[in-house]
Structures are given as structure tokens and as C-alpha cells.
Design an enzyme around this catalytic site. Structure first.
Site, PDB file in Angstrom:
ATOM      1  N   HIS A 148       0.842  -1.198   0.000  1.00  0.00           N
ATOM      2  CA  HIS A 148       0.000   0.000   0.000  1.00  0.00           C
ATOM      3  C   HIS A 148       0.880   1.252   0.000  1.00  0.00           C
ATOM      4  O   HIS A 148       2.064   1.186   0.338  1.00  0.00           O
ATOM      5  CB  HIS A 148      -0.918   0.034   1.224  1.00  0.00           C
ATOM      6  CG  HIS A 148      -2.129  -0.851   1.078  1.00  0.00           C
ATOM      7  ND1 HIS A 148      -2.103  -2.178   1.430  1.00  0.00           N
ATOM      8  CD2 HIS A 148      -3.375  -0.607   0.601  1.00  0.00           C
ATOM      9  CE1 HIS A 148      -3.302  -2.716   1.185  1.00  0.00           C
ATOM     10  NE2 HIS A 148      -4.085  -1.787   0.675  1.00  0.00           N
ATOM     11  N   LYS A 152      -0.592   4.875   4.454  1.00  0.00           N
ATOM     12  CA  LYS A 152      -1.553   3.975   5.107  1.00  0.00           C
ATOM     13  C   LYS A 152      -1.174   3.791   6.571  1.00  0.00           C
ATOM     14  O   LYS A 152      -0.010   3.571   6.905  1.00  0.00           O
ATOM     15  CB  LYS A 152      -1.589   2.621   4.379  1.00  0.00           C
ATOM     16  CG  LYS A 152      -2.635   1.683   4.965  1.00  0.00           C
ATOM     17  CD  LYS A 152      -3.028   0.582   4.027  1.00  0.00           C
ATOM     18  CE  LYS A 152      -4.041  -0.350   4.654  1.00  0.00           C
ATOM     19  NZ  LYS A 152      -5.324   0.317   4.971  1.00  0.00           N
TER      20      LYS A 152
HETATM   21  P1  NAD Z   1      -7.254   9.497   4.566  1.00  0.00           P
HETATM   22  O1  NAD Z   1      -6.318   9.711   5.692  1.00  0.00           O
HETATM   23  O2  NAD Z   1      -6.928  10.097   3.237  1.00  0.00           O
HETATM   24  O3  NAD Z   1      -8.718  10.010   4.962  1.00  0.00           O
HETATM   25  C1  NAD Z   1      -9.301   9.889   6.224  1.00  0.00           C
HETATM   26  C2  NAD Z   1     -10.044  11.171   6.485  1.00  0.00           C
HETATM   27  O4  NAD Z   1     -10.833  11.014   7.676  1.00  0.00           O
HETATM   28  C3  NAD Z   1      -9.121  12.375   6.712  1.00  0.00           C
HETATM   29  O5  NAD Z   1      -9.501  13.437   5.856  1.00  0.00           O
HETATM   30  C4  NAD Z   1      -9.352  12.735   8.164  1.00  0.00           C
HETATM   31  O6  NAD Z   1      -9.235  14.121   8.409  1.00  0.00           O
HETATM   32  C5  NAD Z   1     -10.782  12.266   8.312  1.00  0.00           C
HETATM   33  N1  NAD Z   1     -11.222  12.159   9.716  1.00  0.00           N
HETATM   34  C6  NAD Z   1     -10.541  11.683  10.785  1.00  0.00           C
HETATM   35  N2  NAD Z   1     -11.298  11.822  11.898  1.00  0.00           N
HETATM   36  C7  NAD Z   1     -12.453  12.387  11.517  1.00  0.00           C
HETATM   37  C8  NAD Z   1     -13.621  12.809  12.213  1.00  0.00           C
HETATM   38  N3  NAD Z   1     -13.719  12.646  13.545  1.00  0.00           N
HETATM   39  N4  NAD Z   1     -14.621  13.373  11.509  1.00  0.00           N
HETATM   40  C9  NAD Z   1     -14.538  13.535  10.175  1.00  0.00           C
HETATM   41  N5  NAD Z   1     -13.448  13.175   9.455  1.00  0.00           N
HETATM   42  C10 NAD Z   1     -12.430  12.602  10.132  1.00  0.00           C
HETATM   43  O7  NAD Z   1      -7.444   7.917   4.446  1.00  0.00           O
HETATM   44  P2  NAD Z   1      -8.106   7.097   3.237  1.00  0.00           P
HETATM   45  O8  NAD Z   1      -7.026   6.564   2.368  1.00  0.00           O
HETATM   46  O9  NAD Z   1      -9.229   7.865   2.663  1.00  0.00           O
HETATM   47  O10 NAD Z   1      -8.656   5.829   4.057  1.00  0.00           O
HETATM   48  C11 NAD Z   1      -9.618   6.000   5.076  1.00  0.00           C
HETATM   49  C12 NAD Z   1      -9.933   4.634   5.678  1.00  0.00           C
HETATM   50  O11 NAD Z   1     -10.554   3.812   4.692  1.00  0.00           O
HETATM   51  C13 NAD Z   1      -8.700   3.852   6.135  1.00  0.00           C
HETATM   52  O12 NAD Z   1      -9.033   3.117   7.286  1.00  0.00           O
HETATM   53  C14 NAD Z   1      -8.428   2.909   4.964  1.00  0.00           C
HETATM   54  O13 NAD Z   1      -7.724   1.754   5.332  1.00  0.00           O
HETATM   55  C15 NAD Z   1      -9.835   2.587   4.560  1.00  0.00           C
HETATM   56  N6  NAD Z   1      -9.996   2.093   3.192  1.00  0.00           N
HETATM   57  C16 NAD Z   1     -10.948   1.142   3.012  1.00  0.00           C
HETATM   58  C17 NAD Z   1     -11.213   0.672   1.747  1.00  0.00           C
HETATM   59  C18 NAD Z   1     -12.337  -0.319   1.581  1.00  0.00           C
HETATM   60  O14 NAD Z   1     -12.519  -0.860   0.479  1.00  0.00           O
HETATM   61  N7  NAD Z   1     -13.112  -0.576   2.612  1.00  0.00           N
HETATM   62  C19 NAD Z   1     -10.520   1.170   0.643  1.00  0.00           C
HETATM   63  C20 NAD Z   1      -9.552   2.156   0.849  1.00  0.00           C
HETATM   64  C21 NAD Z   1      -9.301   2.624   2.140  1.00  0.00           C
END
Ligand code: NAD
Length: 257
Positions: A148, A152
Site C-alpha cells: 500500500h 496507510k
Molecule cells: P485518509 O487519511 O486520506 O482520509 C481519512 C479522512 O478522515 C481524513 O480526511 C481525516 O481528516 C478524516 N477524519 C478523521 N477523523 C475524523 C472525524 N472525527 N470526523 C470527520 N473526518 C475525520 O485515508 P483514506 O485513504 O481515505 O482511508 C480512510 C480509511 O478507509 C482507512 O481506514 C483505509 O484503510 C480505509 N480504506 C478502506 C477501503 C475499503 O474498500 N473498505 C478502501 C480504501 C481505504
């Protein structure tokens, strides 16, 4: 139209999800939640995701009339947001046992789809891995290597755990009893072990390689996500499902039938 709100709207996945909802014909972007200290608070969600102005601003909490929430944030934020008590899709990974239990408890009151990977390909791969593991049997050593991007947070990935769990299920054992996460020093392979290894760097969206290593043949299956769009498309499928489901905890297996 199903009114959906994206929680974590300013994140990598959040922006992709906003775009996907704006493009869809049966979901409407009701709102997008960002952190209370976010520089994006009050920003137009369409502009935030590169779509163009839509007249819906990023807020600290989802609007009252949102029918389904799509949450891709952090484990801590995810469990806090269970208090919104609305149908939800949780794509956040890295939840601890205790945090998962909190989600399970909330799902007694509202439908929740908990999906560490929302892509159709990975969810099919999970079935393939279970079958390979069952049919190839214990004489094949199973190793999983995932890669990744450098930002991450959790390792191994939620998808790696999901696939490794499927491999363990195929053998009728619990992953916790057979998993080895990385190796260092004198670390000979134990019989029946499932090795899980995490590579981090660059901009890799997500790659998972399952190796079944026998004495006379090797089987390898790989899933490579080429863009985050594949996760957003799957998350929208899960949102349509959650919007009309009975309270309960669901996975992509139920969503995809
Ligand atoms: P990222 O860090 O780019 O985004 C996360 C966002 O959440 C950030 O903008 C952060 O400011 C925000 N955040 C944190 N606390 C918050 C709150 N209390 N209120 C509102 N917003 C808040 O990360 P990402 O790459 O977008 O990934 C996010 C999550 O999704 C991770 O856990 C990742 O592993 C997961 N993910 C899952 C899949 C899937 O298929 N399920 C795919 C990709 C990523």
C-alpha cells in the site's frame, strides 16, 4: 433518491466517494463530514472533490435528513460516529476487537455494513482463496504479501486480514492461531503457519498476493486495485443495501449476494 452523507469527506476515499455519489443516478449527496478543526469545514463538497460547485458544504456532523452514512475515516472516529445511529457503511480498517464489538452492538439498532474492502474483485477472491486453501490442503504453505501507499496507517491491511482469514477458514482453523505477521531473526517456518507481510511506499492503491507454495507446484493469485474508484463503486452498492436493510451487521457477502 437515497440521501447519502460521506463521513471523512476530505480524505482520499472521501473525495472519491463524493464524486461517485454525484455521478450516480440514485444517490444524492446530502452532506459530507470533516474534522471540526479541518481547513475544509464549510467548503463546497463538489469543489472539494474536483467535481465543481454543488451547493452542499462540508460540516461537522451529517444532516438530519441523511438516510445512509458512508464512513471512511479512522477507527477512533468511526466508533465515535456510531452515535449518529443511522444506517451506515463502514469502510474504515484497523478496528480493534473492542471497536468491532462496539460496531456490532450499534448494529443491533441500525443496519451497518462493515466492509474492510468494498471491491467486487476482492470479495470474489476471498471465495477463491477459501476454496484453494481447502482443496490444496496442508502440504502447501500459505503466504500473503500486501502493498500500500506510504500514508496507510494500519498494517497489515484490513483486506490482508480478510483474505488470510478466508485461507484459515478453508483449513478449518482460526487465523489468530496460525498467523505470523512478518519474520525477523531466526524464524523457521512452522507447519500450518499463514505468513502475512506488509510493504509500504509510494502511491500503491492496494495490492494483495496470495501464495500457495507446494513442493512441486505453486499457485499465486493477485488482486491489484488500479484506482480508489473501485472501492467507491462497491461502497455505493453497500449504501443502497444498508439504506433499506433491517438492523444488523452485514458484510459485502450479503451486499453482493
Ligand atoms: P485518509 O487519511 O486520506 O482520509 C481519512 C479522512 O478522515 C481524513 O480526511 C481525516 O481528516 C478524516 N477524519 C478523521 N477523523 C475524523 C472525524 N472525527 N470526523 C470527520 N473526518 C475525520 O485515508 P483514506 O485513504 O481515505 O482511508 C480512510 C480509511 O478507509 C482507512 O481506514 C483505509 O484503510 C480505509 N480504506 C478502506 C477501503 C475499503 O474498500 N473498505 C478502501 C480504501 C481505504
Amino acid at each position: 433518491m437515497i440521501r447519502a452523507a460521506i463521513i471523512g469527506a476530505a480524505g482520499r476515499m472521501g473525495r472519491e466517494l463524493c464524486r461517485a455519489v454525484l455521478e450516480s443516478e440514485d444517490l444524492e449527496l446530502a452532506g459530507g463530514v470533516v474534522r471540526s478543526d479541518s481547513e475544509h469545514l464549510g467548503e463546497d463538497l463538489g469543489e472539494l472533490c474536483g467535481w465543481g460547485r454543488v451547493g452542499v458544504a462540508a460540516t461537522e456532523a451529517p444532516p438530519e435528513d441523511a438516510e445512509v452514512l458512508i464512513e471512511f475515516t479512522t477507527p477512533e472516529a468511526t466508533v465515535e460516529h456510531l452515535a449518529y445511529a443511522k444506517p451506515a457503511v463502514i469502510g474504515t480498517t484497523g478496528l480493534s476487537e473492542e471497536q468491532t464489538e462496539q460496531v456490532r452492538e450499534a448494529a443491533g439498532r441500525v443496519p451497518i455494513v462493515l466492509a474492510p474492502n468494498t471491491s467486487v474483485g476482492v470479495n470474489l477472491l476471498r471465495e477463491v482463496v477459501r476454496l484453494l486453501s481447502e482443496r490444496l490442503g496442508g502440504s502447501y504453505d500459505i503466504e500473503l504479501v500486501e502493498a500500500h501507499h506510504r500514508n496507510k496507517r494500519d498494517a497489515p491491511s484490513g483486506t490482508a486480514l480478510l483474505l488470510a482469514r478466508a485461507a484459515a477458514e478453508g483449513r478449518g482453523v482460526k487465523l489468530e492461531e496460525v498467523a505470523t505477521f512478518g519474520r525477523e531473526g531466526v524464524a523457521p517456518r512452522k507447519k500450518g503457519e499463514i505468513g502475512v507481510h506488509a510493504v509500504r511506499g509510494g502511491a500503491v492503491v492496494g495490492e494483495h498476493r496470495l501464495l500457495f507454495l507446494g513442493d512441486d507446484e505453486e499457485v499465486e493469485v493477485t488482486h491489484r486495485a488500479l484506482s480508489r474508484r473501485v472501492f467507491a463503486t462497491g461502497a455505493l452498492k453497500a449504501a443502497r443495501f444498508a439504506a433499506t436493510a433491517e438492523p444488523g451487521l452485514y458484510s459485502m457477502r450479503e451486499v453482493l449476494g
